[in-house]
Scaffold this active site. Structure first.
Site, PDB file in Angstrom:
ATOM      1  N   ASP A 279      -9.094-123.856  11.290  1.00 21.24           N
ATOM      2  CA  ASP A 279     -10.330-123.136  11.365  1.00 21.24           C
ATOM      3  C   ASP A 279     -11.473-124.349  11.703  1.00 21.24           C
ATOM      4  O   ASP A 279     -11.142-125.357  11.471  1.00 21.24           O
ATOM      5  CB  ASP A 279     -10.546-122.609   9.942  1.00 21.24           C
ATOM      6  N   HIS A 422      -8.128-127.255   8.693  1.00 17.01           N
ATOM      7  CA  HIS A 422      -9.153-127.266   9.055  1.00 17.01           C
ATOM      8  C   HIS A 422      -9.272-128.353  10.440  1.00 17.01           C
ATOM      9  O   HIS A 422      -9.056-129.441   9.959  1.00 17.01           O
ATOM     10  CB  HIS A 422     -10.314-127.177   8.213  1.00 17.01           C
TER      11      HIS A 422
END
Ligand code: ZN
Length: 473
Positions: A279, A422
């Site tokens: 992400d 992430h």
């Protein structure tokens, strides 16, 4: 920077493309052997290959702070054709200006750095197959002073000069044109140096007839010439890669290599699969480091990218896509959708979609709501499958590759699970370097989230449906 650097580039460009007046080259100079040699040596395609087989070259150089231009295009002497060519050049200029002129946002903020200079270089080639048929290729490069890697684009146009009119590419493509091009290209690039060592692992998908890589071509005397842009099927460092396919190979029906059996699962598979997801990117350093690892191990992942970063780092997004990864949305700039009103959510979705359209020519592959927040009303406003996760690595908290590995290992059976990370930390890239070979050694295939949904649940992902924590258990 960097005005100096832009100027240096301009000078090189002028020398390369021969603005000095000797740019008209003879017919029939092009050969695949020469193209292969140039690619092997890392030489620029433009440096030697620029072919102007008709008319004169018009050159426009302008510097209107903060934008500079060097534009070259042909003047053929055919009135309607020349008007159309000028129209194309104007469209390219307009799009460039829209992208790079400083823009003032709704709250009075400057959306783009006023000090960023940008240059548009437009070069072209023309090819004649006989007196009347002309193919025109435009090569466009955008270079900015903020250090982003140059953005490039190729466009092709065709004209019947005897009628002084443009002919749409589709009208010129015979039956099996795309299919033959696809089969020939796959075979050539996977068996010939220097391409075979460097072609992306999922080239068969990228070069499949339906994936739109064969509609930019030129008819030359020797065959049909295709250009592949940076990141289309090779790493960006390969530059533009060209392939000349002889007419006989384009005309004869080529037998396809045997299709891989059982490629698409019709039923739920027993094969062990896991989906890695990243992400908050793209990030030019850390996402690229993650992509290097995926490329090395021929693995796929899913990237939930933020719209404003998609706009800022288009080449990273293109590379995610080129490696067969899923490129999905994580909203424009990470607002909590449960706290936004309907109009704001719709605006966010539309703006993010536009950024994806511009870079990939399509909508994102799915959506992951920031903070995982997406209530039953919000989901009705999202025209994409909505994916959450089932294993949280807490990579944002630990910022430590070993801690990420420990979080994953303590789960035990990972079959069918979606792992959240992430793509914006060096520690996550380090964790990926350990995680990918570890999972492969354990017998897991690394797939995208939609592949997991299809393979493990026998379901096609549905828009506005939440695939939540329990779904991926
Ligand atoms: Zn996030």
């Amino acid at each position: 920077m960097k005005k100096k650097r832009i100027f240096a580039f301009l000078l090189t460009f002028i020398m390369m493309t021969g603005l000095s007046g000797c740019s008209v080259s003879a017919k029939g100079l092009i050969s695949q052997k020469r193209l292969d040699e140039m690619t092997a040596k890392g030489e620029s395609f433009w440096a030697e290959q620029t072919q102007h087989q008709i008319g004169e070259t018009v050159t426009v150089t302008e510097y209107i702070k903060p934008l500079s231009y060097i534009l070259q295009y042909p003047k053929t002497g055919y009135e309607t054709t020349d008007a159309r060519i000028e129209g194309i050049v104007q469209e390219i200029r307009n799009a460039f200006e829209q992208e790079y002129l400083p823009e003032i946002g709704p709250k009075g903020e400057t959306r783009r750095d006023n000090n960023t200079e940008a240059a548009l270089y437009l070069g072209y080639e023309t090819y004649l197959t006989d007196e009347t048929n002309m193919s025109l290729l435009f090569f466009e490069t955008h270079e900015t002073s903020d250090g982003m890697s140059p953005h490039t684009r190729i466009q092709a146009f065709h004209f019947d000069l005897s009628k002084d009119q443009e002919i749409p590419a589709e009208e010129l493509m015979w039956a099996d044109f795309t299919k033959n091009a696809s089969v020939y290209t796959q075979k050539y690039f996977s068996t010939t140096e220097p391409y075979n060592e460097r072609i992306f692992g999922n080239y068969k998908t990228l070069l499949a007839p339906e994936n739109g890589r064969f509609d930019r071509f030129a008819f030359t005397e020797e065959g049909v010439l295709f250009h592949f842009d940076r990141y289309d099927i090779f790493p960006g460092s390969m530059g533009i890669v060209s392939l000349l396919i002889p007419y006989e190979d384009m005309r004869t029906k080529i037998t396809e290599p045997e299709a891989e059996a059982g490629k698409l699962p019709t039923a739920i598979t027993n094969k062990k699969m896991v989906a890695l997801t990243y992400d908050d990117g793209p990030n030019p350093i850390h996402t690229n480091a993650i992509l290097d690892i995926l490329e090395k191990y021929d693995a796929r992942a899913t990237f939930f990218d933020l719209g404003y970063l998609v706009e800022k780092y288009p080449d990273v997004v293109k590379r995610e896509n080129a490696l067969g990864c899923e490129v999905a949305s994580h909203s424009w700039d990470h607002e909590n959708f449960n706290k936004l009103n309907d109009a704001a959510i719709k605006a966010d979705v539309a703006k993010t979609d536009a950024a994806f359209q511009k870079v990939l020519g399509r909508s994102p592959d799915g959506f992951r709501p920031p903070y995982g927040n997406c209530n039953d009303h919000v989901k009705t406003l999202i025209p994409l499958p909505i994916y959450l996760w089932s294993v949280d690595t807490l990579d944002w908290k630990s910022r430590n590759a070993d801690a990420v590995m420990a979080e994953v290992k303590k789960i035990g059976d990972l079959d069918g699970k979606v792992i959240l990370m992430h793509g914006i930390y060096s520690s996550t890239a380090e964790a990926t370097a350990k995680l990918v070979p570890y999972l492969q050694e354990q017998g897991y295939e690394l797939v995208t989230v939609s592949e997991l949904v299809e393979a493990k649940h026998g379901e096609k992902p549905t828009n506005s449906k939440i695939y939540g924590y329990s779904y991926f258990q």
